[in-house]
Each structure stands twice: as C-alpha cells, then as structure tokens.
Scaffold this motif. Structure first.
Motif, PDB file in Angstrom:
ATOM      1  N   GLN A 216       0.821  -1.212   0.000  1.00 30.13           N
ATOM      2  CA  GLN A 216       0.000   0.000   0.000  1.00 30.13           C
ATOM      3  C   GLN A 216       0.854   1.260   0.000  1.00 30.13           C
ATOM      4  O   GLN A 216       0.446   2.290  -0.533  1.00 30.13           O
ATOM      5  N   THR A 217       2.045   1.196   0.598  1.00 29.63           N
ATOM      6  CA  THR A 217       2.910   2.388   0.629  1.00 29.63           C
ATOM      7  C   THR A 217       3.460   2.728  -0.742  1.00 29.63           C
ATOM      8  O   THR A 217       3.854   3.880  -0.984  1.00 29.63           O
ATOM      9  N   ILE A 218       3.517   1.758  -1.655  1.00 26.58           N
ATOM     10  CA  ILE A 218       4.045   2.041  -2.994  1.00 26.58           C
ATOM     11  C   ILE A 218       2.928   2.133  -4.028  1.00 26.58           C
ATOM     12  O   ILE A 218       3.200   2.252  -5.228  1.00 26.58           O
ATOM     13  N   ALA A 219       1.695   2.076  -3.577  1.00 27.51           N
ATOM     14  CA  ALA A 219       0.552   2.139  -4.495  1.00 27.51           C
ATOM     15  C   ALA A 219       0.217   3.587  -4.836  1.00 27.51           C
ATOM     16  O   ALA A 219       0.524   4.520  -4.079  1.00 27.51           O
ATOM     17  N   THR A 220      -0.440   3.783  -5.969  1.00 25.64           N
ATOM     18  CA  THR A 220      -0.933   5.097  -6.355  1.00 25.64           C
ATOM     19  C   THR A 220      -2.212   5.403  -5.565  1.00 25.64           C
ATOM     20  O   THR A 220      -2.837   4.487  -5.007  1.00 25.64           O
ATOM     21  N   PRO A 221      -2.623   6.678  -5.491  1.00 25.41           N
ATOM     22  CA  PRO A 221      -3.853   7.005  -4.750  1.00 25.41           C
ATOM     23  C   PRO A 221      -5.069   6.228  -5.241  1.00 25.41           C
ATOM     24  O   PRO A 221      -5.902   5.790  -4.445  1.00 25.41           O
ATOM     25  N   ASN A 222      -5.185   6.030  -6.559  1.00 23.31           N
ATOM     26  CA  ASN A 222      -6.313   5.273  -7.092  1.00 23.31           C
ATOM     27  C   ASN A 222      -6.247   3.817  -6.648  1.00 23.31           C
ATOM     28  O   ASN A 222      -7.275   3.210  -6.299  1.00 23.31           O
ATOM     29  N   GLN A 223      -5.058   3.240  -6.630  1.00 27.12           N
ATOM     30  CA  GLN A 223      -4.897   1.861  -6.175  1.00 27.12           C
ATOM     31  C   GLN A 223      -5.200   1.722  -4.685  1.00 27.12           C
ATOM     32  O   GLN A 223      -5.804   0.738  -4.257  1.00 27.12           O
ATOM     33  N   VAL A 224      -4.796   2.706  -3.897  1.00 30.31           N
ATOM     34  CA  VAL A 224      -5.083   2.677  -2.457  1.00 30.31           C
ATOM     35  C   VAL A 224      -6.586   2.685  -2.210  1.00 30.31           C
ATOM     36  O   VAL A 224      -7.092   1.975  -1.331  1.00 30.31           O
ATOM     37  N   THR A 225      -7.324   3.467  -3.001  1.00 31.41           N
ATOM     38  CA  THR A 225      -8.778   3.501  -2.859  1.00 31.41           C
ATOM     39  C   THR A 225      -9.378   2.130  -3.172  1.00 31.41           C
ATOM     40  O   THR A 225     -10.257   1.648  -2.449  1.00 31.41           O
ATOM     41  N   ARG A 226      -8.904   1.487  -4.237  1.00 33.83           N
ATOM     42  CA  ARG A 226      -9.391   0.143  -4.580  1.00 33.83           C
ATOM     43  C   ARG A 226      -9.056  -0.860  -3.479  1.00 33.83           C
ATOM     44  O   ARG A 226      -9.878  -1.705  -3.116  1.00 33.83           O
ATOM     45  N   VAL A 227      -7.848  -0.758  -2.937  1.00 30.99           N
ATOM     46  CA  VAL A 227      -7.430  -1.664  -1.869  1.00 30.99           C
ATOM     47  C   VAL A 227      -8.318  -1.490  -0.648  1.00 30.99           C
ATOM     48  O   VAL A 227      -8.771  -2.467  -0.041  1.00 30.99           O
ATOM     49  N   LEU A 228      -8.570  -0.239  -0.266  1.00 29.55           N
ATOM     50  CA  LEU A 228      -9.389   0.033   0.906  1.00 29.55           C
ATOM     51  C   LEU A 228     -10.800  -0.496   0.727  1.00 29.55           C
ATOM     52  O   LEU A 228     -11.357  -1.147   1.625  1.00 29.55           O
ATOM     53  N   PHE A 229     -11.386  -0.263  -0.450  1.00 29.47           N
ATOM     54  CA  PHE A 229     -12.755  -0.712  -0.685  1.00 29.47           C
ATOM     55  C   PHE A 229     -12.834  -2.229  -0.671  1.00 29.47           C
ATOM     56  O   PHE A 229     -13.758  -2.808  -0.101  1.00 29.47           O
ATOM     57  N   TRP A 230     -11.827  -2.898  -1.276  1.00 34.15           N
ATOM     58  CA  TRP A 230     -11.841  -4.361  -1.279  1.00 34.15           C
ATOM     59  C   TRP A 230     -11.631  -4.911   0.133  1.00 34.15           C
ATOM     60  O   TRP A 230     -12.285  -5.872   0.536  1.00 34.15           O
ATOM     61  N   SER A 231     -10.725  -4.308   0.884  1.00 30.01           N
ATOM     62  CA  SER A 231     -10.406  -4.816   2.222  1.00 30.01           C
ATOM     63  C   SER A 231     -11.608  -4.743   3.157  1.00 30.01           C
ATOM     64  O   SER A 231     -11.736  -5.576   4.061  1.00 30.01           O
ATOM     65  N   LEU A 232     -12.480  -3.767   2.947  1.00 27.17           N
ATOM     66  CA  LEU A 232     -13.660  -3.619   3.806  1.00 27.17           C
ATOM     67  C   LEU A 232     -14.865  -4.389   3.273  1.00 27.17           C
ATOM     68  O   LEU A 232     -15.877  -4.483   3.960  1.00 27.17           O
ATOM     69  N   GLY A 233     -14.768  -4.907   2.072  1.00 27.69           N
ATOM     70  CA  GLY A 233     -15.797  -5.789   1.550  1.00 27.69           C
ATOM     71  C   GLY A 233     -16.926  -5.089   0.824  1.00 27.69           C
ATOM     72  O   GLY A 233     -17.337  -3.985   1.188  1.00 27.69           O
ATOM     73  N   SER A 234     -17.434  -5.752  -0.208  1.00 26.69           N
ATOM     74  CA  SER A 234     -18.573  -5.227  -0.967  1.00 26.69           C
ATOM     75  C   SER A 234     -19.161  -6.341  -1.824  1.00 26.69           C
ATOM     76  O   SER A 234     -18.440  -7.242  -2.262  1.00 26.69           O
ATOM     77  N   VAL A 235     -20.461  -6.271  -2.048  1.00 26.97           N
ATOM     78  CA  VAL A 235     -21.128  -7.183  -2.985  1.00 26.97           C
ATOM     79  C   VAL A 235     -21.745  -6.397  -4.134  1.00 26.97           C
ATOM     80  O   VAL A 235     -22.595  -6.907  -4.866  1.00 26.97           O
ATOM     81  N   ALA A 236     -21.299  -5.155  -4.314  1.00 26.49           N
ATOM     82  CA  ALA A 236     -21.914  -4.260  -5.295  1.00 26.49           C
ATOM     83  C   ALA A 236     -21.722  -4.744  -6.732  1.00 26.49           C
ATOM     84  O   ALA A 236     -22.572  -4.488  -7.591  1.00 26.49           O
ATOM     85  N   SER A 237     -20.617  -5.421  -7.009  1.00 20.90           N
ATOM     86  CA  SER A 237     -20.337  -5.824  -8.389  1.00 20.90           C
ATOM     87  C   SER A 237     -20.822  -7.237  -8.709  1.00 20.90           C
ATOM     88  O   SER A 237     -20.398  -7.832  -9.703  1.00 20.90           O
ATOM     89  N   ALA A 238     -21.708  -7.771  -7.891  1.00 20.92           N
ATOM     90  CA  ALA A 238     -22.175  -9.159  -8.074  1.00 20.92           C
ATOM     91  C   ALA A 238     -22.902  -9.327  -9.405  1.00 20.92           C
ATOM     92  O   ALA A 238     -23.703  -8.478  -9.804  1.00 20.92           O
ATOM     93  N   ARG A 239     -22.598 -10.435 -10.068  1.00 20.21           N
ATOM     94  CA  ARG A 239     -23.286 -10.837 -11.294  1.00 20.21           C
ATOM     95  C   ARG A 239     -23.686 -12.296 -11.168  1.00 20.21           C
ATOM     96  O   ARG A 239     -23.199 -13.017 -10.303  1.00 20.21           O
TER      97      ARG A 239
END
Length: 382
Positions: A216-239
């Motif tokens: 995470q320390t070497i990630a870009t701001p956009n990547q950090v946002t994706r990491v944070l959202f994934w780490s906290l969990g979501s079912v929004a993209s379910a198909r």
C-alpha cells in the motif's frame, strides 16, 4: 481403558449422554465448569422450528426490500411480479427497464449477500467450536489476511507480477497459503491445541499483513482507494456468474458440518471427551479446518474482507438456541443470510448515491451489539 478414558472416569455411553445434556446449556469455552444459568429462549424443539421459520421469512422480506431500494426505486409489488415472471408464473407485464434492473443487478447482489452472510457465519461457528472460544472468527486462522495480500498484489503490481491471475483467484490462493502456514505452525503431537492454533493464526496474520501494508505504501492514490474498498468488503459488483461457486461451496460445507454435528459437540467439550467417544481428534480437526478454509477463501475472494459477521452471528445464535452445534449451524446460516443483506442495504442508502463498503456497516452494527450481548450475558451468569 485408555488414558483419556481413565481421566474422564465414565463409559462412552455416559459421556455421550453428558455431551447431549450439555449441548443446550453450556456455551463454547465453558467446557465442563457447569451449565449456564440462563436457558436459551429457543432451545425447545418447537420454538427452534418457529425461529427457523421466522428467520427464513426474514430472509425473503429483506431480500425483497433490498431489491426494491436503490438509485432507481422500485415498488415491492413490481419486484414480486418480476421474480414471478422469471419463475414462469403467470403475471401481468413488467416494465422492461425495471425488470432489467431487478434481474441483472439487484437480485444477484442480494443473493451474493445472502450466501456470503450465511457462509461467514457458518465458518465463524466452526472456528469458535475448534478453538473453544466465542471470540473466534475466520480472521483468526490467517485466511482473510492472506486473501487480502493476494488481492492487493494484483491491484498494485498488476499483470507484470501476477500474470493471468484475476483478483478473485489471487485472493483465494493467498488465503489458502496463509491458512497452510497456520495449519503447519499450529500442529502439535498430531492435533491442533486451541491456544497454539490461535497464536499461530495471529502470528501469520500479522506477518502477512505487513507485506500488504508495504504494498500500500508504494501504491498510487487510485490503487489505495481500490485496496481500501476491497479490504472492507462489498457485494456491489455481483453478477449471476459469481453465484454458482459460492452457492455450491456454502451448501456442501453446511451439509457436511450438519452431518458431523455430534462429533463437533464432542470436540467442543474437550479432546478427552472426543477421544473417549472414538473420534480421531487430529483427523477431525484437520477436516474441519480444510472445510472452513475452502469456505472462507471462496467467499472472501468474491466479496472482500467483510468484518464481524463470523464473530457476532454465531454468538447470537448460541444465545438464542444453546450450544448444540447442529442447531447453532442452522441458526447461524439464517441469521447471517438476514444480517448481511440488511447491512448491504444500509451501506447503499446511508450516504446515497455514494455507497459505503459493507464491512463498515457490519462493524458499526456488530461491535456495539456484541458489547451489549456481553453485558447482558454477564448479568445472566451471576
């Protein structure tokens, strides 16, 4: 008589009766110190059946509401009509736009939330039984930190490092590898003592998390946002394509665990009791942990690291139905299937149109509720 039999001082039938008797009164972690004074309100067979029926109705009700509420509000009547139409029942025509929203987006989302909630609750119930501690959950044996490392590696490093691995596959493999390390380090004399297993899981979790934090320390701001959202969990993209594997794994794992419910009851009451009943403790612990690892790894791979479901839901189930593990598993499945879709509904309405990671909501609801349960159960035990 074996050494374990001498320590117990009872025959196998007597031990069996003792296990069955304690099954509705002793909470996980209390062992043979005596029954809890408070009798669970749904320990009776008839009341338990009524609870299951009520929770099943709750799953349907929460599902319909979850499908109806969203960026485009849809009436519950339209939701029911659309579902009936896809089931082949004769109904009046449904608006095509509403039908597409319902069937292609919201139904898969609600179904995935049901599967993940039920599966994580079952995994938590089994881990609490293995370690004989109501504070056990899927995070305890390193699977979730390992899955997070796999997912973060894909997000930050990309295909140059991970090759053709998708995020879900990398998360699944990372979870299994971390579990394998916990499995090896927690073993002693052919079985897995609860304290040693917990310590091994915590150590592996912290070690794996250190690599995740480094990425995470070497990630870009956009990547950090994706990491944070994934780490906290979501079912929004379910198909629809995301549902088959979790449905199969959750169903098979739950059925297998229910079939071995009596052996699980014996294990909860101690290694000596389980051995006196002829159970090969090390082998059974191995089987349980493999089932939990596959179950948790599959669910985390499709939903991310959702907090608190595997900790709170089984504990609530035991307070409602007692410590008999077959009933706990059934109640946990139904409670989890209600809890997570409800949490997901709140996650997408609290700050609408912005959606929160569902793990924030589960932790915000679960932590205070868990503290309240601890307080009230402590009063009852006095």
């Amino acid at each position: 008589m074996s050494d374990s039999g001498r320590r117990i001082g009872r025959s196998a039938p007597e031990v069996t009766r003792a296990v069955r008797k304690r099954g509705t009164t002793v909470a996980v972690g209390t062992g043979s110190r005596g029954p809890v004074r408070h009798r669970p309100p749904f320990a009776d067979r008839r009341r338990f059946a009524g609870l299951c029926a009520g929770l099943a109705g709750g799953v349907v009700a929460v599902g319909v509401v979850g499908i109806a509420i969203g960026a485009v509000p849809i009436s519950p009547g339209t939701v029911v009509a659309a579902l009936a139409d896809h089931a082949g029942l004769p109904v009046s025509a449904v608006d095509p736009v509403a039908d597409q929203i319902i069937w292609t987006s919201r139904v898969p989302r609600v179904l995935l939330a049901v599967l993940v909630g039920a599966g994580l609750a079952v995994a938590g119930a089994v881990i609490q039984a293995i370690v004989r501690n109501p504070l056990g959950d899927p995070y305890l044996i390193g699977i979730v930190p390992g899955a997070s490392l796999g997912a973060v590696t894909v997000i930050v490093a990309g295909a140059s490092v991970t090759g053709a691995l998708s995020l879900s596959v990398a998360a699944f493999l990372g979870g299994l590898l971390a579990f394998a390390a916990t499995f090896v380090l927690g073993r002693q004399d052919g079985h897995w003592p609860p304290t040693r297993l917990v310590l091994a899981g915590v150590a592996v979790g912290y070690l794996v998390s250190s690599f995740t934090y480094f990425l995470q320390t070497i990630a870009t701001p956009n990547q950090v946002t994706r990491v944070l959202f994934w780490s906290l969990g979501s079912v929004a993209s379910a198909r629809w394509g995301d549902l088959a594997l979790p449905a199969i794994v959750v169903s098979l794992a739950t059925v297998w665990l229910l079939l071995h419910g009596r052996r699980l009851n014996a294990l909860v009451n101690g290694v000596d009791v389980a051995s006196a009943l002829g159970i090969q403790v090390g082998r059974f612990q191995f089987q349980l942990m493999v089932v939990v690892a596959l179950l948790t790894g599959t669910l985390v791979a499709v939903s991310g690291g959702i907090l608190f479901v595997g900790l709170v839901v089984p504990h609530v189930a035991r307070l409602l139905v007692g410590a008999e593990n077959r009933r706990v598993l059934v109640a946990s499945v139904l409670l989890g299937a209600v809890f997570l879709p409800l949490a997901d509904l709140l996650a997408r309405t609290v700050r609408a149109p912005v959606e929160l990671p569902v793990g924030i909501v589960t932790a915000a609801i679960g932590a205070p509720f868990f503290l309240w349960l601890l307080r009230t159960s402590g009063r009852r035990a006095r």
